[in-house]
Design a protein around this motif. Structure first.
Motif, PDB file in Angstrom:
ATOM      1  N   ILE A 155       0.842  -1.209   0.000  1.00 22.40           N
ATOM      2  CA  ILE A 155       0.000   0.000   0.000  1.00 22.40           C
ATOM      3  C   ILE A 155       0.877   1.258   0.000  1.00 22.40           C
ATOM      4  O   ILE A 155       0.628   2.208  -0.747  1.00 22.40           O
ATOM      5  N   GLU A 156       1.915   1.232   0.819  1.00 19.63           N
ATOM      6  CA  GLU A 156       2.834   2.385   0.860  1.00 19.63           C
ATOM      7  C   GLU A 156       3.400   2.681  -0.523  1.00 19.63           C
ATOM      8  O   GLU A 156       3.446   3.819  -0.976  1.00 19.63           O
ATOM      9  N   ASN A 157       3.803   1.594  -1.131  1.00 23.81           N
ATOM     10  CA  ASN A 157       4.345   1.691  -2.469  1.00 23.81           C
ATOM     11  C   ASN A 157       3.349   2.333  -3.446  1.00 23.81           C
ATOM     12  O   ASN A 157       3.685   3.208  -4.240  1.00 23.81           O
ATOM     13  N   GLN A 158       2.107   1.878  -3.325  1.00 19.60           N
ATOM     14  CA  GLN A 158       1.054   2.425  -4.201  1.00 19.60           C
ATOM     15  C   GLN A 158       0.848   3.909  -3.915  1.00 19.60           C
ATOM     16  O   GLN A 158       0.703   4.720  -4.826  1.00 19.60           O
ATOM     17  N   ILE A 159       0.821   4.249  -2.650  1.00 15.85           N
ATOM     18  CA  ILE A 159       0.603   5.652  -2.281  1.00 15.85           C
ATOM     19  C   ILE A 159       1.724   6.527  -2.853  1.00 15.85           C
ATOM     20  O   ILE A 159       1.469   7.585  -3.437  1.00 15.85           O
ATOM     21  N   GLU A 160       2.948   6.055  -2.708  1.00 12.96           N
ATOM     22  CA  GLU A 160       4.080   6.836  -3.214  1.00 12.96           C
ATOM     23  C   GLU A 160       4.002   6.991  -4.739  1.00 12.96           C
ATOM     24  O   GLU A 160       4.274   8.054  -5.290  1.00 12.96           O
ATOM     25  N   THR A 161       3.643   5.882  -5.380  1.00 15.96           N
ATOM     26  CA  THR A 161       3.514   5.929  -6.839  1.00 15.96           C
ATOM     27  C   THR A 161       2.453   6.939  -7.263  1.00 15.96           C
ATOM     28  O   THR A 161       2.674   7.763  -8.158  1.00 15.96           O
ATOM     29  N   LEU A 162       1.300   6.879  -6.598  1.00 18.75           N
ATOM     30  CA  LEU A 162       0.193   7.775  -6.948  1.00 18.75           C
ATOM     31  C   LEU A 162       0.569   9.231  -6.680  1.00 18.75           C
ATOM     32  O   LEU A 162       0.260  10.123  -7.467  1.00 18.75           O
ATOM     33  N   LYS A 163       1.228   9.427  -5.569  1.00 20.06           N
ATOM     34  CA  LYS A 163       1.631  10.770  -5.176  1.00 20.06           C
ATOM     35  C   LYS A 163       2.510  11.385  -6.268  1.00 20.06           C
ATOM     36  O   LYS A 163       2.310  12.519  -6.699  1.00 20.06           O
ATOM     37  N   LYS A 164       3.480  10.587  -6.709  1.00 16.82           N
ATOM     38  CA  LYS A 164       4.396  11.076  -7.731  1.00 16.82           C
ATOM     39  C   LYS A 164       3.675  11.281  -9.063  1.00 16.82           C
ATOM     40  O   LYS A 164       3.756  12.318  -9.695  1.00 16.82           O
ATOM     41  N   ARG A 165       2.961  10.255  -9.446  1.00 16.36           N
ATOM     42  CA  ARG A 165       2.303  10.306 -10.750  1.00 16.36           C
ATOM     43  C   ARG A 165       1.339  11.476 -10.837  1.00 16.36           C
ATOM     44  O   ARG A 165       1.246  12.163 -11.845  1.00 16.36           O
TER      45      ARG A 165
END
Ligand SMILES: Nc1ncnc2c1ncn2[C@@H]1O[C@H](COP(=O)(O)OP(=O)(O)OP(=O)(O)O)[C@@H](O)[C@H]1O
Ligand SMILES: [Mg+2]
Lengths: 441, 252
Positions: free
Chosen positions: A13-23
């Motif tokens: 989930i953390e990974n997804q959040i970071e990805t979304l944040k950046k994207r």
């Protein structure tokens, strides 16, 4: 039990959040909200008869970017082909004006939407809206809380896609806007967030066509809608669901209807997916009106549970929950509605009709009425049964085959709830019903 | 002689074992005009519904022959496609199904009419029995008055163009003008050479029909007990069934 440990889940989930944040180049408040929701996910209650362990559905994020698409011609060819297959190309010819297609994170804007933008209509992808408008802080996740359930929390942590629709006070949009979610094989595209913000005296009709061409198996679709119906505003939200049979869907919808406002929410579940559980909730203020029309086609071994809670909080508020279910094969359909009269002179009615086409299909209905005042008018009616032999005989005695007669009766049965759906879609819906009836016979 | 319809010692029950038709014989030749009369509950509707293939009415003996072929086991739609039609005494309402959609479907599926032509055909025929285009957007029989229901049944007969038209009390509950219209339509069907089996309690429905063609049969308790011509209708209207049955010795 899931194969994922809690630690695994957390890092995914953390990974997804970071990805979304950046994207998405998200503002901080959004990222904070996502992390808060992630923590809530592990604590929040969970109660779902089918998805016993949400960890099973936390897939590994794949980063997949779609090119910016500025108009329909620029859609990737596979999407255009899909639109064609869905018959959307035809619909679009008539309704080109209000058509928006969402390809994971971008929205195709056409001239109509650009023109109306000047008058005060905003239709943007949720990602864009979060970046563009401060008011999102006041609207996003104000009707839900991540702590209330694991699914709400998970949605909040990893939401992506969805649309923001804002209508300025007094602006009346004369034709329905169409939004198609084309959800491709991105594991990240399973939790769109939709906000409708209709200000005082405005009018809008949004039609959402959900479709999901190449979703991974056993996937979970968690969309969330927050609807704000301003004073005397009129909002229609029609959702056409046609999911492939391996998708579990958990649509979460809530609305606040201010004084004298009107919200008509129609949901047509033709392909409901493997399981579909929803309990939309509506708060209705003085003189407001809310209507939930549910059409459910239960097929194969699908499990569908459609609720609907209406809290009539203002004097003279009214609520109407009507569902029509057609149930066949081994499917199970449950409808439950709750109308809660909390203020004087409120009115509510629940009606639930179901046609059961064969022996193995199961139907349950639990209408609920509650009143805290002595002058509310609340009622319910339910009718579950087979197609009446007399109706079938009437049609067959004039030459229609059993299958043709059954199709006609079933289409007629759901017809009263299709009043707000544009004809093109009604034609499409009827075709799908015909095919389902033939398949079931 | 080749009959269009022949009933041979027809015995019919409904429910578990209630026998309603108790050995009924009838021969109908192409182009003939038959009138069936009988007291309430004597089995007239049962007779019609059995010929049409209603699933509740079980044939426990005898035969129904249509154009020489036994049709005891045919489904209602197959009988309809052979050319049998019945205008019902109490037609069903079907919610959500618009008349226009239904009638067009009938024309297309049953008569093979082209989709492009079916709309106009329906509108045109509907006018003949006083239905406006707007009324055709209503649901089948839903909230129809007695007269509207009867006219709608006639409309279907006109559209389907059957060989045998069974009419179950097309005259009950209709006003004078509608009665006259329905009688005129019966006469038209008769002139077109259609075979008619008319169930009625009153002679007025025959006002426009050629009386010399009419054959009358009286049903009593599931059997045909009397045959006659048009005068028999009048006799029954004047004296009533009780008296007529006494006089003919039909009560034995
Ligand atoms: N579905 C049914 N279930 C039980 N009894 C039935 C059924 N249909 C008919 N009957 C009985 O069969 C008998 C004959 O009924 P039917 O309707 O044929 O009479 P009818 O001659 O048409 O009468 P009417 O002049 O009143 O229309 C009656 O006693 C009726 O109650
Ligand atoms: Mg009768």
């Amino acid at each position: 039990m899931s194969e994922l440990t809690l630690q695994d889940a957390k890092s995914i989930i953390e990974n997804q959040i970071e990805t979304l944040k950046k994207r998405n180049k998200e503002p901080d408040w959004m990222t904070k909200l996502r992390y808060k929701a992630m923590n809530a996910f592990f604590e929040a209650p969970h109660n779902d008869p089918i998805i016993t362990d949400p960890l099973d559905y936390i897939a590994k994020a794949e980063e997949e970017m779609y090119p910016e698409v500025k108009n329909l011609d620029e859609l990737p060819p596979e999407m255009l082909a899909l639109l064609d297959r869905l018959g959307i190309a035809d619909v679009e010819k008539k309704y080109i004006a209000g058509l928006a297609v969402q390809s994971d994170t971008s929205i195709v804007l056409n001239d109509f939407l650009k023109e109306w933008r000047k008058k005060g209509l905003i239709m943007e992808s949720m990602e864009d809206a979060i970046r563009n408008h401060d008011m999102m802080k006041e609207l996003f996740m104000k009707q839900f809380h991540p702590e209330e359930s694991k699914l709400a929390a998970y949605h909040t942590a990893v939401w992506n896609g969805g649309v923001f629709l804002h209508v300025d006070a007094g602006l009346k949009v004369p034709m329905p806007l169409h939004l198609f979610f084309l959800i491709q094989n991105s594991a990240m595209a399973q939790a769109p967030h939709i906000i409708i913000d209709a200000r005082e005296g405005s009018e809008i009709h949004l039609i959402e066509g959900c479709t999901s061409p190449v979703l991974v198996r056993h996937s979970l679709h968690l969309d969330m809608s927050e609807v704000y119906v301003g004073k005397n505003a009129r909002v229609k939200l029609s959702v056409l669901q046609n999911w492939p049979e391996y998708v579990h869907t958990r649509p979460m919808t809530r609305a606040i209807v201010e004084q004298g406002g009107e919200f008509i929410n129609t949901t047509v579940g033709l392909g409901t997916g493997k399981s579909n559980i929803a309990n939309p909730k509506y708060i209705v203020k003085d003189g407001g009106y809310v209507e939930l029309n549910g059409i459910i086609l239960g097929q194969k071994d699908y499990y569908v549970d459609l609720g609907g809670e209406m809290l009539l909080e203002g004097t003279g508020a009214r609520g109407m929950n009507a569902s029509k279910s057609v149930i066949m094969d081994n499917s199970t359909v449950i409808t439950r509605g709750l109308i809660h009269a909390k203020a004087p002179k409120t009115k509510g009615h629940i009606s639930c009709d179901a046609l059961i086409l064969n022996h193995d299909a199961k139907m349950e209905t639990y209408p609920g009425l509650a009143s805290e005042v002595d002058d509310a008018e609340l009622s319910h009616e339910a009718a579950i049964g087979k197609i009446r032999e007399e109706e079938l005989f009437y049609l067959m005695s004039h030459g229609l085959k059993e299958e043709e007669a059954t199709q006609l009766i079933v289409k007629g049965f759901v017809n009263p709830l299709l009043k707000d759906i544009p004809l093109e879609f009604v034609v499409e819906i009827r075709k799908i019903i015909e095919m389902a009836v033939s398949g079931g016979m | 002689m080749n009959q269009l319809l022949k009933l041979e010692n027809l015995r019919v029950s409904v429910g578990t074992d209630k026998e309603i038709l108790k050995g009924l014989d009838l021969e109908v030749h192409p182009g003939e005009f038959h009138v069936i009369m009988g007291p309430n509950g004597s089995g007239k509707t049962t007779l019609g519904l059995t010929i049409m293939g209603h699933p509740n009415y079980k044939i426990i003996g005898g035969k129904i022959l249509f154009e020489g072929r036994e049709i005891n086991k045919l489904a209602p739609d197959e009988r309809a496609r052979l050319g049998i039609f019945m205008a019902f005494q109490a037609p069903e309402a079907i919610e959500g199904v618009k008349i226009i959609d239904y009638l067009r479907l009938l024309l297309e599926k049953v008569k093979g009419v082209d989709r492009l032509k079916s709309h106009d055909m329906v509108i045109e025929k509907a006018k003949e029995v006083w239905f406006t285009e707007k009324e055709l957007a209503r649901d089948i029989n839903l909230g129809f008055s007695g007269g509207e229901r009867k006219r709608f049944e006639i409309l279907q007969a006109l559209l389907l163009d059957p060989k045998l038209v069974i009419l179950d009390e097309p005259d009950s509950g209709v006003d004078v003008d509608s009665l006259s219209l329905i009688s005129i339509k019966l006469h038209e069907l008769q002139k077109q050479g259609k075979t008619i089996l008319l169930i009625t309690h009153y002679g007025r429905i025959l006002q426009h029909v050629d009386p010399s063609q009419v054959q009358v049969h009286i049903i009593k308790d599931g059997k045909i007990v009397m045959h006659g011509r048009e005068e028999l209708v009048r006799e029954i209207e004047n004296k009533g069934f009780k008296k007529v049955f006494e006089e003919c010795g039909c009560n034995e």
